[in-house]
Design a protein around this motif. Structure first.
Motif, PDB file in Angstrom:
ATOM      1  N   ILE A   8       0.656  -1.200   0.031  1.00 46.54           N
ATOM      2  CA  ILE A   8       0.142   0.278   0.100  1.00 46.54           C
ATOM      3  C   ILE A   8       0.913   1.594  -0.048  1.00 46.54           C
ATOM      4  N   VAL A   9       2.213   1.214   1.129  1.00 47.44           N
ATOM      5  CA  VAL A   9       2.771   2.774   0.738  1.00 47.44           C
ATOM      6  C   VAL A   9       3.881   2.558  -0.390  1.00 47.44           C
ATOM      7  N   ILE A  10       3.890   1.291  -1.020  1.00 47.83           N
ATOM      8  CA  ILE A  10       4.567   1.436  -2.510  1.00 47.83           C
ATOM      9  C   ILE A  10       3.297   1.802  -2.856  1.00 47.83           C
ATOM     10  N   THR A  11       2.433   2.031  -3.340  1.00 38.60           N
ATOM     11  CA  THR A  11       1.427   1.656  -4.337  1.00 38.60           C
ATOM     12  C   THR A  11       0.825   3.662  -4.398  1.00 38.60           C
ATOM     13  N   LEU A  12       0.874   4.323  -3.036  1.00 35.78           N
ATOM     14  CA  LEU A  12       1.047   5.503  -2.792  1.00 35.78           C
ATOM     15  C   LEU A  12       1.839   6.454  -2.916  1.00 35.78           C
ATOM     16  N   PHE A  17       3.391  10.046  -7.094  1.00 31.30           N
ATOM     17  CA  PHE A  17       4.352  10.642  -7.680  1.00 31.30           C
ATOM     18  C   PHE A  17       4.070  10.996  -9.344  1.00 31.30           C
ATOM     19  N   VAL A  18       3.795  10.404  -9.133  1.00 32.64           N
ATOM     20  CA  VAL A  18       2.472  10.853 -11.318  1.00 32.64           C
ATOM     21  C   VAL A  18       2.162  11.506 -10.841  1.00 32.64           C
ATOM     22  N   VAL A  19       0.835  11.937 -10.382  1.00 34.26           N
ATOM     23  CA  VAL A  19       0.625  12.982  -9.631  1.00 34.26           C
ATOM     24  C   VAL A  19       1.151  14.420  -9.729  1.00 34.26           C
ATOM     25  N   PHE A  22       2.451  14.988 -13.557  1.00 36.92           N
ATOM     26  CA  PHE A  22       0.469  15.243 -14.346  1.00 36.92           C
ATOM     27  C   PHE A  22       1.002  17.092 -13.989  1.00 36.92           C
ATOM     28  N   ALA A  23       0.508  16.665 -13.335  1.00 35.48           N
ATOM     29  CA  ALA A  23       0.223  18.105 -12.452  1.00 35.48           C
ATOM     30  C   ALA A  23       1.527  19.049 -13.225  1.00 35.48           C
ATOM     31  N   ALA A  24       2.509  19.171 -13.133  1.00 37.74           N
ATOM     32  CA  ALA A  24       3.788  19.524 -13.957  1.00 37.74           C
ATOM     33  C   ALA A  24       3.620  19.274 -15.233  1.00 37.74           C
TER      34      ALA A  24
END
Length: 60
Positions: A8-12, A17-19, A22-24
């Motif tokens: 769960i921690v790795i997934t979060l 990181f992806v968000v 994406f925002a950048a």
């Protein structure tokens, strides 16, 4: 820690990181200054006018 908690921690971390990436990318896209070529400098427009003149010359 159990395997489920680690997963769960790795997934979060991956999701965050992806968000951020994406925002950048969106921010960089909106900050880019778009320009429009002037009609005088447009090579495609010049080719179209030459083709029209050639067609008109053949028709007469």
């Amino acid at each position: 820690m159990s395997t489920l908690t680690i997963s769960i921690v790795i997934t979060l971390v991956i999701i965050i990181f992806v968000v951020i990436i994406f925002a950048a990318a969106i921010t960089k896209g909106y900050s880019y200054k778009h320009t429009i070529d002037q009609l005088d400098d447009n090579p495609y427009l010049k080719n179209e006018t030459k083709e029209k003149e050639a067609k008109e010359g053949k028709e007469h």
